[in-house]
Design a protein around this motif. Structure first.
Motif, PDB file in Angstrom:
ATOM      1  N   GLY A 136      26.894  22.453  66.811  1.00  0.00           N
ATOM      2  CA  GLY A 136      27.696  21.526  67.615  1.00  0.00           C
ATOM      3  C   GLY A 136      26.810  20.825  68.631  1.00  0.00           C
ATOM      4  O   GLY A 136      26.863  19.599  68.793  1.00  0.00           O
ATOM      5  N   ILE A 162      32.922  15.862  70.519  1.00  0.00           N
ATOM      6  CA  ILE A 162      31.984  16.930  70.179  1.00  0.00           C
ATOM      7  C   ILE A 162      31.280  17.418  71.446  1.00  0.00           C
ATOM      8  O   ILE A 162      31.180  18.619  71.692  1.00  0.00           O
ATOM      9  CB  ILE A 162      30.948  16.457  69.122  1.00  0.00           C
ATOM     10  N   GLY A 164      30.017  19.832  63.990  1.00  0.00           N
ATOM     11  CA  GLY A 164      30.368  19.221  65.273  1.00  0.00           C
ATOM     12  C   GLY A 164      31.857  18.886  65.305  1.00  0.00           C
ATOM     13  O   GLY A 164      32.559  19.151  66.296  1.00  0.00           O
ATOM     14  N   SER A 174      24.680  18.233  67.006  1.00  0.00           N
ATOM     15  CA  SER A 174      25.448  17.022  66.671  1.00  0.00           C
ATOM     16  C   SER A 174      25.562  16.134  67.904  1.00  0.00           C
ATOM     17  O   SER A 174      25.395  14.915  67.823  1.00  0.00           O
ATOM     18  CB  SER A 174      26.865  17.382  66.200  1.00  0.00           C
TER      19      SER A 174
END
Ligand code: NDP
Length: 471
Positions: free
Chosen positions: A266, A283, A190, A269
């Motif tokens: 990503g 993020i 992330g 996260s």
């Protein structure tokens, strides 16, 4: 039994890890579902002079028997169902005290489930995040270990030896039980998304605001790599911008379509951060930017509606851009580490923040000088948020005015800055004692009687609001 460790899954990552293990002097037994990959591995090990330390095994039972008990068996197969299948196939051949060390990109909840499943069977399970791609696997990745602590000690010498080194210190550490290692790897990814997106936003200003060609941008990134932004991602940005297309002689980056892919770490996260109530706007911004980028035809159509962005030359300097990137990065890491700290609390992992920063200093994609500063800062005392760690307060005080200037110029100049502007807003929200949620609470009480707090008067208070019925 002659092998110190076993490894199953000889695709890119597994074969390179096996060669790395052999090179460090350990004997590794290897196996793969398709025998063809074993043949290829045998040839490669021979070519690299490492065949003496590798034992190819085509039969799974035979493979397991070759490994010294208590066994440590790495599995490096495709993430998801193949890992569960592999565990089931291995189980009949294992003995209590043996351990499976799963090194793929598994979701931490899957790892936690597998750990819980194997615990009563007395089979150790280590879920290990490995970062650094193919080259890292071969010459030294960053290794984030989670799972059975007892079996970790059996595997520790090998994993410590194959990991990247930073000033002689191994970038491998045990972080906590169950899914801890894969959780930390997920947040690493992330943070990587955030770093990459912020670099791309800065490149956008260089290209369209300062009128710099790719070569000129490359030179700046190479220069920045000697300063506080020194990192692998800044270094490779310089190389990517410098590359020339063989067929046309044009800068390669100008030919690459502006549609970014993603494999999900990503996004996960960002989802986890939201679920735990920890803001990770950098993020989130980075994931959103990739998703927006992939909608190329919609963007083309929208540009047709609004016209080309009016990107007049901006007066921000390269020094401002450098400092803005540094400030944005500090905010993004503050958020990522806050997510890790919260997970630690929620899952009872005691995740060591200073150690995590340490094992990210080399081998992994986000490796940087900055992480060395960060691990030293955290080692002096882990704070709730990196933004209030003294060493970083100093850098932030010096750099946030530039972030402000760059985001303001971007807004006026019609440049998107999803990630950097999110970082700036987070910073401004985090550092203000008096926010605006008083109004939000008033609204919530108005329509839903959710109550509000007044200092000195109580917590579940209500307003006498006018009725809006029939209006
Ligand atoms: P792949 O993810 O492409 O997986 C291929 C390997 O998995 C082969 O050995 C294949 O065996 C095996 N496999 C697939 N399905 C099964 C199954 N049902 N049973 C047994 N074996 C199976 O390999 P990579 O080396 O790219 O990656 C391995 C892991 O490492 C993945 O989790 C990946 O996400 C992670 N990772 C990858 C990185 C990279 O840069 N590539 C970086 C960091 C982590 P067969 O030959 O028989 O098909």
């Amino acid at each position: 039994s002659t092998a110190d460790i076993g490894l199953i899954g000889l695709a890119v990552m597994g074969s390179n890890l096996a060669l790395n293990i052999a090179e460090k002097g350990y004997t590794v037994a290897v196996h793969n579902r398709s025998p063809g990959r074993i043949d290829e591995f045998v040839a490669e090990a021979k070519a690299q002079g490492l065949d003496g330390k590798t034992i190819p095994k085509y039969d799974l039972a035979d493979f397991v028997q070759t490994v010294k008990a208590p066994r440590s068996i790495i599995i490096m197969v495709k993430a998801g169902q193949p890992v569960d299948d592999m565990i089931e196939q291995l189980l009949p051949h294992l003995e209590p005290g043996d351990a499976i060390i799963e090194c793929g990109n598994s979701l931490y909840t899957d790892t936690q489930r597998r750990f819980d499943y194997l615990k009563p069977k007395n089979i150790g399970y280590l879920g290990v995040g490995v970062s650094g791609g193919e080259e890292g696997a071969r010459h030294g990745p960053s290794i984030m270990v989670g799972g059975s602590k007892e079996q970790w000690h059996n595997a520790e010498p090998v994993l410590t030896a194959i990991a990247a080194k930073f000033n002689g210190e191994s970038c491998c550490a045990y972080l906590g039980e169950g899914g801890a290692g894969h959780f930390v790897k997920m947040i690493h990814n992330g943070i990587e998304y955030g770093d990459m997106q912020m670099i791309a936003e800065i490149y956008g200003v260089m290209r369209d605001g300062l009128g710099m060609d790719p070569k000129a941008c490359a030179n700046v990134f190479q220069e920045w790599n000697k300063g506080p932004l020194n990192s692998y991602l800044i270094e490779i940005t310089g190389h990517v911008l410098d590359a020339v297309d063989d067929q046309t002689g044009k800068p390669l980056v100008d030919l690459i379509l502006d549609k970014a892919g993603q494999k999900g770490t990503g996004m996960w996260s960002a989802v986890v951060a939201q679920q735990m109530g920890v803001p990770a706007t950098a993020i989130e911004g980075a994931v959103a930017a990739r998703s927006l980028s992939s909608r190329k035809s919609e963007r083309v159509a929208a540009e047709g509606v609004y016209g080309k962005p009016n990107r007049a030359k901006t007066d921000v300097t390269l020094a401002d851009l450098e400092k803005a990137l540094l400030a944005g990065k500090i905010v993004s890491y503050a958020q990522g580490f806050a997510v890790i700290a919260k997970a630690s609390e929620e899952f009872g992992w005691s995740l060591p923040l200073a150690t995590i920063a340490k094992i990210w200093r080399a081998g992994c994609i986000i490796r940087s000088r900055f992480l060395d500063q960060m691990s030293s800062a955290y080692a002096k005392g882990e704070a709730v948020n990196l933004l209030v760690v003294p060493d970083f307060v100093t850098i932030m005080k010096d750099s946030h005015p530039s972030l402000r200037k760059v985001v303001a110029a971007a807004a006026i100049g019609e440049f998107p800055m999803i990630c950097l502007s999110a970082s700036l807003s987070y910073f401004d929200s985090y550092r203000q004692a008096q926010g605006t949620a008083n109004l939000t609470q008033g609204q919530r009480d108005f329509f839903g009687a959710h109550g509000f707090e007044i200092e000195g008067r109580g917590t579940d208070l209500h307003g006498t609001w006018p009725s809006t019925l029939g209006k």
